[in-house]
Design an enzyme around this catalytic site. Sequence first.
Site, short mmCIF file in Angstrom:
data_model
loop_
_atom_site.label_atom_id
_atom_site.label_comp_id
_atom_site.label_asym_id
_atom_site.label_seq_id
_atom_site.Cartn_x
_atom_site.Cartn_y
_atom_site.Cartn_z
N HIS A 167 -2.35 6.50 2.93
CA HIS A 167 -1.34 5.83 3.76
C HIS A 167 -0.02 6.60 3.76
CE1 HIS A 167 -0.26 1.65 5.55
NE2 HIS A 167 0.31 2.64 6.22
N CYS A 215 0.79 -1.23 0.00
CA CYS A 215 0.00 0.00 0.00
C CYS A 215 0.82 1.28 0.00
CB CYS A 215 -0.94 0.00 1.20
SG CYS A 215 -2.21 -1.29 1.14
#
Length: 507
Positions: A102, A52
């Site tokens: 993120h 991610c």
Amino acid sequence: MTRPNILIIVVDQLNGTLFPDGPAEFIHAPHLKGLAKRSVRFAKTYTASPLCAPARASLMSGQLPSRTRVYDNAAEFVSDIPTYAHHLRRAGYYTGLSGKMHFVGPDQMHGFEERLTTDIYPADFGWTPDYRKPDERIDWWYHTLGSVTGAGVAEITNQMEYDDEVAFHARQKLYQLSREQDEQSRRPWCLTVSFTHPHDPYVARRKYWDLYEGSEALEPAVGEIAFDDHDPHSQRLLRACDHKAFEITPDQVRRARQGYLANISYIDDKVGEILDVLRATRMLDDTIIVFTSDHGDMLGERGLWFKMNFFEGSARVPLMIAGKGIVPRLVEEPVSTLDVTPTLASLGGIDIAEVLPWTDGEDLTPLMQGATRQNPVFMEYAAEGSNAPLVCIREGKYKFVHCEIDPAQLFDLESDPHELENLAGDAGHAKLLADFTAKAQARWNMAAFDAAVRESQARRWVVYEALRNGAYYPWDYQPLQKASERYMRNHMDLNVLEENARYPRGE
């Protein structure tokens, strides 16, 4: 010339093999299929890194992890790396984010003028791997196969709550932006809407789950491979997922895949809601739409789950681009998520020549018009489940994987789309292997890459333990709203407010 608005929709862990030319026929995704008909579809798009945070930093900057230094899900994305949000904002665009990116570290904006939600994952160094302790599981945050055994139905989950909020705030922002369209001084906008589905856990609402009852797509194309027959990196990933603690049954595999497919349909509904606002506010024709994912999901193929490797299910993602002046077509040449930033700049009429020496991607607009790509696609991975960095070159019909501690891998994806025959040990492909090895050596200094990752990890272990000792001030983004500027307040003229808040005018 009026510059286009830009809507970027990012989803999480969407396997690109399910998008050979838009969503596969068996996927219930009417809104994405409608978007595909208007789009240039890139059938072979690859993530810069199959995890991610590294993938997203690379998507936004056009730089590989070895440049961004976002090696894993707890590595800081530093503030001096330009992103597409910086480029567009510098050129006069409003830049906003609803959802997940993120970002790790104190900078939680990275060029976005406004964030509408917090993130779903932590912004600190707590998820740092440790190459000093090979094969050690960090139990409290490493993936386990519990996502597979726990697949099923629920009306609400942590992730559904998040994506429901992401979609709501995105729609609300689009309504607000639409009411600014008639002003002569209006700014073009770039809104990024980033969902966390269909990322595991594989839990879906009943109405989406039932769409795939009995679907043939619930069976993996390649069954489970015995542990000893896996390549060394796949073995490390299985250990990282605590595979010995779980006995995965065929029914559990089918249920996990059903939950995953169901959540693609859930996301499709969210995309439909957002596109409906664009239509209703008369902005659709003036908006470029980009749809992509950070990385894929193995979905039980070979007995592997999630991502973190360079096999097609993990490394390949969808990419579709639609908008005024874009002629729909299918592009079969391999491309990269690294290409998104230079492509957005090109579509927005922005010159990013100042940073091109430090950009690993390339502008896709020539390919969108029928040109041929000149350069291979590069990928990197240096996070959990690895004990040394892995790199990958995707060129022509071949994929080459190199790691200093593992045997090389070479696959012919035309004759062997499931990557079952490693040609690296075949004498007939020795010359090809040598050529790819030379390209890897020219592109990467693997010893320096490994040293940089180890140094970063060691520093972060010290800093994280220090910052969690005593008073704790987390970096997690706190969305801010000026309540005194919302709805009706006494410094506003009610009549003017009500008139300006109504859009579009007329029926």
